[in-house]
Design a protein around this motif. Structure first.
Motif, PDB file in Angstrom:
ATOM      1  N   ALA A  51       7.680  -3.158   4.345  1.00 31.41           N
ATOM      2  CA  ALA A  51       6.786  -3.338   5.495  1.00 31.41           C
ATOM      3  C   ALA A  51       7.428  -2.867   6.788  1.00 31.41           C
ATOM      4  CB  ALA A  51       6.376  -4.800   5.607  1.00 31.41           C
ATOM      5  N   ARG A  52       8.739  -2.823   6.811  1.00 33.84           N
ATOM      6  CA  ARG A  52       9.463  -2.359   7.996  1.00 33.84           C
ATOM      7  C   ARG A  52       9.897  -0.900   7.866  1.00 33.84           C
ATOM      8  NH1 ARG A  52      10.145  -7.624   7.233  1.00 33.84           N
ATOM      9  NH2 ARG A  52      10.023  -8.981   9.029  1.00 33.84           N
ATOM     10  N   GLY A  53       9.412  -0.244   6.793  1.00 36.21           N
ATOM     11  CA  GLY A  53       9.660   1.182   6.649  1.00 36.21           C
ATOM     12  C   GLY A  53      10.934   1.568   5.926  1.00 36.21           C
ATOM     13  N   THR A  72      10.487  -0.166  -9.643  1.00 30.69           N
ATOM     14  CA  THR A  72       9.704  -1.146 -10.411  1.00 30.69           C
ATOM     15  C   THR A  72       9.137  -2.214  -9.485  1.00 30.69           C
ATOM     16  OG1 THR A  72      11.010  -0.772 -12.399  1.00 30.69           O
ATOM     17  CG2 THR A  72       9.816  -2.863 -12.270  1.00 30.69           C
ATOM     18  N   HIS A  73       9.967  -2.724  -8.572  1.00 32.97           N
ATOM     19  CA  HIS A  73       9.500  -3.754  -7.635  1.00 32.97           C
ATOM     20  C   HIS A  73       8.464  -3.206  -6.662  1.00 32.97           C
ATOM     21  CE1 HIS A  73      11.955  -7.005  -9.033  1.00 32.97           C
ATOM     22  NE2 HIS A  73      13.104  -6.391  -8.749  1.00 32.97           N
ATOM     23  N   VAL A  74       8.653  -1.969  -6.194  1.00 33.31           N
ATOM     24  CA  VAL A  74       7.683  -1.364  -5.288  1.00 33.31           C
ATOM     25  C   VAL A  74       6.327  -1.250  -5.982  1.00 33.31           C
ATOM     26  CG1 VAL A  74       7.040   0.764  -4.059  1.00 33.31           C
ATOM     27  CG2 VAL A  74       9.373  -0.149  -3.854  1.00 33.31           C
ATOM     28  N   LYS A  75       6.330  -0.802  -7.233  1.00 31.77           N
ATOM     29  CA  LYS A  75       5.066  -0.707  -7.988  1.00 31.77           C
ATOM     30  C   LYS A  75       4.418  -2.079  -8.130  1.00 31.77           C
ATOM     31  CE  LYS A  75       6.394   3.340 -10.676  1.00 31.77           C
ATOM     32  NZ  LYS A  75       6.788   3.848 -12.001  1.00 31.77           N
ATOM     33  N   ALA A  76       5.228  -3.098  -8.387  1.00 33.57           N
ATOM     34  CA  ALA A  76       4.693  -4.459  -8.544  1.00 33.57           C
ATOM     35  C   ALA A  76       4.108  -4.977  -7.224  1.00 33.57           C
ATOM     36  CB  ALA A  76       5.785  -5.393  -9.051  1.00 33.57           C
ATOM     37  N   VAL A  77       4.763  -4.663  -6.113  1.00 31.99           N
ATOM     38  CA  VAL A  77       4.247  -5.064  -4.798  1.00 31.99           C
ATOM     39  C   VAL A  77       2.897  -4.402  -4.552  1.00 31.99           C
ATOM     40  CG1 VAL A  77       4.601  -4.840  -2.299  1.00 31.99           C
ATOM     41  CG2 VAL A  77       6.493  -5.582  -3.764  1.00 31.99           C
ATOM     42  N   LEU A  78       2.824  -3.094  -4.798  1.00 32.37           N
ATOM     43  CA  LEU A  78       1.565  -2.369  -4.590  1.00 32.37           C
ATOM     44  C   LEU A  78       0.457  -2.950  -5.461  1.00 32.37           C
ATOM     45  CD1 LEU A  78       2.911   1.308  -4.473  1.00 32.37           C
ATOM     46  CD2 LEU A  78       2.221  -0.120  -2.534  1.00 32.37           C
ATOM     47  N   ALA A  79       0.766  -3.189  -6.717  1.00 38.19           N
ATOM     48  CA  ALA A  79      -0.243  -3.738  -7.633  1.00 38.19           C
ATOM     49  C   ALA A  79      -0.648  -5.154  -7.225  1.00 38.19           C
ATOM     50  CB  ALA A  79       0.289  -3.727  -9.062  1.00 38.19           C
ATOM     51  N   LEU A  81      -0.655  -6.561  -4.348  1.00 42.00           N
ATOM     52  CA  LEU A  81      -1.434  -6.628  -3.103  1.00 42.00           C
ATOM     53  C   LEU A  81      -2.655  -5.714  -3.121  1.00 42.00           C
ATOM     54  CD1 LEU A  81       1.520  -6.684  -0.537  1.00 42.00           C
ATOM     55  CD2 LEU A  81       0.211  -8.625  -1.453  1.00 42.00           C
ATOM     56  N   GLY A  82      -2.804  -4.964  -4.217  1.00 40.81           N
ATOM     57  CA  GLY A  82      -3.954  -4.071  -4.341  1.00 40.81           C
ATOM     58  C   GLY A  82      -3.904  -2.898  -3.380  1.00 40.81           C
ATOM     59  N   LEU A  83      -2.709  -2.382  -3.148  1.00 37.76           N
ATOM     60  CA  LEU A  83      -2.525  -1.269  -2.218  1.00 37.76           C
ATOM     61  C   LEU A  83      -2.130  -0.012  -2.981  1.00 37.76           C
ATOM     62  CD1 LEU A  83      -0.554  -3.274   0.482  1.00 37.76           C
ATOM     63  CD2 LEU A  83      -2.987  -2.724   0.475  1.00 37.76           C
ATOM     64  N   ALA A  84      -2.408   1.151  -2.393  1.00 38.40           N
ATOM     65  CA  ALA A  84      -2.194   2.417  -3.085  1.00 38.40           C
ATOM     66  C   ALA A  84      -0.806   3.021  -2.859  1.00 38.40           C
ATOM     67  CB  ALA A  84      -3.254   3.437  -2.662  1.00 38.40           C
ATOM     68  N   ASP A  85      -0.224   2.801  -1.655  1.00 40.21           N
ATOM     69  CA  ASP A  85       1.064   3.420  -1.374  1.00 40.21           C
ATOM     70  C   ASP A  85       1.815   2.630  -0.308  1.00 40.21           C
ATOM     71  OD1 ASP A  85       0.020   4.242   1.168  1.00 40.21           O
ATOM     72  OD2 ASP A  85      -0.781   6.050   0.245  1.00 40.21           O
ATOM     73  N   ARG A  86       3.053   3.044  -0.036  1.00 38.41           N
ATOM     74  CA  ARG A  86       3.907   2.289   0.896  1.00 38.41           C
ATOM     75  C   ARG A  86       3.382   2.352   2.335  1.00 38.41           C
ATOM     76  NH1 ARG A  86       9.019   3.658  -1.401  1.00 38.41           N
ATOM     77  NH2 ARG A  86      10.043   2.554   0.266  1.00 38.41           N
ATOM     78  N   VAL A  87       2.656   3.392   2.700  1.00 39.30           N
ATOM     79  CA  VAL A  87       2.055   3.445   4.033  1.00 39.30           C
ATOM     80  C   VAL A  87       1.041   2.309   4.180  1.00 39.30           C
ATOM     81  CG1 VAL A  87       0.602   4.809   5.590  1.00 39.30           C
ATOM     82  CG2 VAL A  87       2.435   5.922   4.302  1.00 39.30           C
ATOM     83  N   VAL A  89       1.212  -0.494   2.698  1.00 37.05           N
ATOM     84  CA  VAL A  89       1.994  -1.736   2.812  1.00 37.05           C
ATOM     85  C   VAL A  89       2.315  -2.000   4.282  1.00 37.05           C
ATOM     86  CG1 VAL A  89       4.197  -2.863   2.284  1.00 37.05           C
ATOM     87  CG2 VAL A  89       2.976  -1.629   0.488  1.00 37.05           C
ATOM     88  N   VAL A  90       2.778  -0.967   4.982  1.00 42.73           N
ATOM     89  CA  VAL A  90       3.125  -1.114   6.399  1.00 42.73           C
ATOM     90  C   VAL A  90       1.886  -1.497   7.207  1.00 42.73           C
ATOM     91  CG1 VAL A  90       3.969   0.098   8.454  1.00 42.73           C
ATOM     92  CG2 VAL A  90       5.068   0.485   6.228  1.00 42.73           C
ATOM     93  N   ILE A  91       0.794  -0.803   6.991  1.00 45.22           N
ATOM     94  CA  ILE A  91      -0.445  -1.096   7.723  1.00 45.22           C
ATOM     95  C   ILE A  91      -0.910  -2.518   7.435  1.00 45.22           C
ATOM     96  CG2 ILE A  91      -2.906  -0.501   7.911  1.00 45.22           C
ATOM     97  CD1 ILE A  91      -1.999   2.441   7.340  1.00 45.22           C
ATOM     98  N   TRP A  92      -0.915  -2.896   6.160  1.00 49.45           N
ATOM     99  CA  TRP A  92      -1.351  -4.238   5.744  1.00 49.45           C
ATOM    100  C   TRP A  92      -0.484  -5.313   6.391  1.00 49.45           C
ATOM    101  CZ3 TRP A  92       0.419  -8.420   2.895  1.00 49.45           C
ATOM    102  CH2 TRP A  92      -0.551  -9.262   2.336  1.00 49.45           C
ATOM    103  N   ALA A  93       0.834  -5.072   6.427  1.00 52.25           N
ATOM    104  CA  ALA A  93       1.755  -6.046   7.024  1.00 52.25           C
ATOM    105  C   ALA A  93       1.487  -6.205   8.522  1.00 52.25           C
ATOM    106  CB  ALA A  93       3.192  -5.615   6.773  1.00 52.25           C
TER     107      ALA A  93
END
Length: 114
Positions: A51-53, A72-79, A81-87, A89-93
């Motif tokens: 979330a902090r980039g 593996t953890h990044v994929k689990a976070v995305l799944a 929270l129902g998000l498509a990519d790390r960008v 994640v930042v916006i959602w946070a």
């Protein structure tokens, strides 16, 4: 015409303003309840850095994880929270008040990349 002083007014109105202010402060400081319940404690740590980039390398160095484990953890976070990519994640946070402008991925003294 009488002058109004700053402290004058209806007590109920002042209580309402105080309650609104307190609710606003709580939203800025505390994440909404249950917001990250879908994530494990380790996934929450990865989320906080994402979330902090932070890059995968920064996350791995900070949490002492291999690159594959970070992925593996990044994929689990995305799944989770129902998000498509790390960008997203930042916006959602930011939208949920979990990150404030100017926060760095890791503390300067712990930063593995200088």
């Amino acid at each position: 015409m009488p002058r109004r002083r700053g402290g004058c007014g209806d007590r109920a109105a002042r209580r309402g303003v105080a309650a609104s202010l307190l609710a606003h402060v709580r939203r800025q400081v505390l994440p909404p309840e249950g917001l990250l319940d879908a994530l494990t404690p380790r996934e929450r740590e990865v989320f906080a850095l994402l979330a902090r980039g932070a890059s995968n390398a920064e996350i791995g160095a900070t949490l002492f994880l291999t690159d594959n484990t970070v992925k593996t953890h990044v994929k689990a976070v995305l799944a989770g929270l129902g998000l498509a990519d790390r960008v997203q994640v930042v916006i959602w946070a930011y939208e949920n008040g979990l990150v404030q402008p100017g926060e760095h991925p890791v503390d300067d003294e712990d930063h593995p990349f200088g």
